[in-house]
Scaffold this motif. Structure first.
Motif, short mmCIF file in Angstrom:
data_model
loop_
_atom_site.label_atom_id
_atom_site.label_comp_id
_atom_site.label_asym_id
_atom_site.label_seq_id
_atom_site.Cartn_x
_atom_site.Cartn_y
_atom_site.Cartn_z
N SER A 4 0.81 -1.22 0.00
CA SER A 4 0.00 0.00 0.00
C SER A 4 0.84 1.27 0.00
N ILE A 5 2.17 1.15 0.05
CA ILE A 5 3.04 2.32 0.04
C ILE A 5 4.05 2.18 -1.09
N SER A 6 4.27 3.24 -1.82
CA SER A 6 5.23 3.20 -2.93
C SER A 6 6.60 3.66 -2.43
N TRP A 7 7.61 3.41 -3.26
CA TRP A 7 8.96 3.86 -2.92
C TRP A 7 9.02 5.38 -2.84
N GLN A 8 8.30 6.03 -3.70
CA GLN A 8 8.30 7.49 -3.69
C GLN A 8 7.71 8.01 -2.39
N GLN A 9 6.64 7.42 -1.91
CA GLN A 9 6.05 7.85 -0.64
C GLN A 9 6.99 7.55 0.52
N TYR A 10 7.64 6.38 0.48
CA TYR A 10 8.58 6.01 1.53
C TYR A 10 9.75 6.99 1.60
N LEU A 11 10.35 7.27 0.45
CA LEU A 11 11.50 8.18 0.42
C LEU A 11 11.10 9.60 0.82
N LEU A 12 9.94 10.04 0.42
CA LEU A 12 9.46 11.37 0.79
C LEU A 12 9.23 11.46 2.31
N ALA A 13 8.64 10.44 2.89
CA ALA A 13 8.41 10.42 4.34
C ALA A 13 9.74 10.36 5.10
N THR A 14 10.68 9.55 4.61
CA THR A 14 12.00 9.45 5.26
C THR A 14 12.74 10.78 5.18
N PHE A 15 12.71 11.41 4.01
CA PHE A 15 13.35 12.71 3.85
C PHE A 15 12.73 13.74 4.79
N GLY A 16 11.41 13.74 4.90
CA GLY A 16 10.73 14.67 5.79
C GLY A 16 11.12 14.46 7.25
N LEU A 17 11.21 13.20 7.68
CA LEU A 17 11.61 12.91 9.06
C LEU A 17 13.05 13.32 9.33
N VAL A 18 13.93 13.13 8.35
CA VAL A 18 15.34 13.53 8.52
C VAL A 18 15.45 15.05 8.63
N VAL A 19 14.70 15.77 7.82
CA VAL A 19 14.72 17.23 7.88
C VAL A 19 14.21 17.72 9.23
N ILE A 20 13.14 17.12 9.71
CA ILE A 20 12.59 17.51 11.02
C ILE A 20 13.59 17.19 12.13
N TYR A 21 14.23 16.03 12.08
CA TYR A 21 15.20 15.63 13.10
C TYR A 21 16.37 16.61 13.15
N TYR A 22 17.00 16.85 12.00
CA TYR A 22 18.16 17.74 11.99
C TYR A 22 17.76 19.19 12.28
N GLY A 23 16.58 19.58 11.91
CA GLY A 23 16.11 20.91 12.27
C GLY A 23 15.98 21.06 13.78
N ALA A 24 15.45 20.03 14.43
CA ALA A 24 15.33 20.05 15.90
C ALA A 24 16.70 20.07 16.56
N VAL A 25 17.63 19.29 16.04
CA VAL A 25 18.99 19.27 16.60
C VAL A 25 19.64 20.64 16.46
N LEU A 26 19.51 21.24 15.29
CA LEU A 26 20.08 22.58 15.09
C LEU A 26 19.47 23.60 16.05
N LEU A 27 18.16 23.54 16.22
CA LEU A 27 17.52 24.50 17.11
C LEU A 27 17.89 24.27 18.57
N LEU A 28 18.04 23.02 18.98
CA LEU A 28 18.37 22.74 20.37
C LEU A 28 19.81 23.08 20.73
N PHE A 29 20.75 22.71 19.86
CA PHE A 29 22.15 22.84 20.22
C PHE A 29 22.85 24.06 19.65
N PHE A 30 22.31 24.65 18.60
CA PHE A 30 22.98 25.78 17.97
C PHE A 30 22.06 27.00 17.88
N ARG A 31 21.27 27.19 18.90
CA ARG A 31 20.29 28.28 18.94
C ARG A 31 20.96 29.65 18.82
N VAL A 32 22.00 29.87 19.60
CA VAL A 32 22.68 31.17 19.63
C VAL A 32 23.39 31.43 18.30
N GLU A 33 24.10 30.41 17.79
CA GLU A 33 24.83 30.57 16.54
C GLU A 33 23.87 30.85 15.38
#
Length: 86
Positions: A4-33
């Motif tokens: 029920s899930i295509s490769w395109q949907q899987y890769l798009l969801a994975t990319f979205g989760l990676v962007v959210i994860y690294y965005g949160a890490v940047l905001l938590l640890f490099f807020r001042v910079e």
């Protein structure tokens, strides 16, 4: 497997989760910079002291030179003992 899930949907969801994860890490640890980056100021390892004077510090500290530096020629190099026989 999953049909029920295509490769395109899987890769798009994975990319979205990676962007959210690294965005949160940047905001938590490099807020001042990030704030200084968006304001156009440079924040490369400058730490302001309690007196208000900004000084530059290295993470590992200063490199110190050795007091005595010696060198030897390639003829003086010996990798086996003279007693060793084949």
């Amino acid at each position: 497997m999953f049909t029920s899930i295509s490769w395109q949907q899987y890769l798009l969801a994975t990319f979205g989760l990676v962007v959210i994860y690294y965005g949160a890490v940047l905001l938590l640890f490099f807020r001042v910079e990030l704030a200084l980056l968006f304001q156009g100021k440079r924040a490369a390892f400058s730490i302001s002291s309690s007196s208000g004077v900004s000084r530059r510090e290295s993470i590992l500290g200063e490199a110190k030179q050795e007091a005595i530096v010696t060198s030897i020629s390639n003829e003086e190099l010996q990798f086996t003992s003279e007693n060793e026989t084949n």
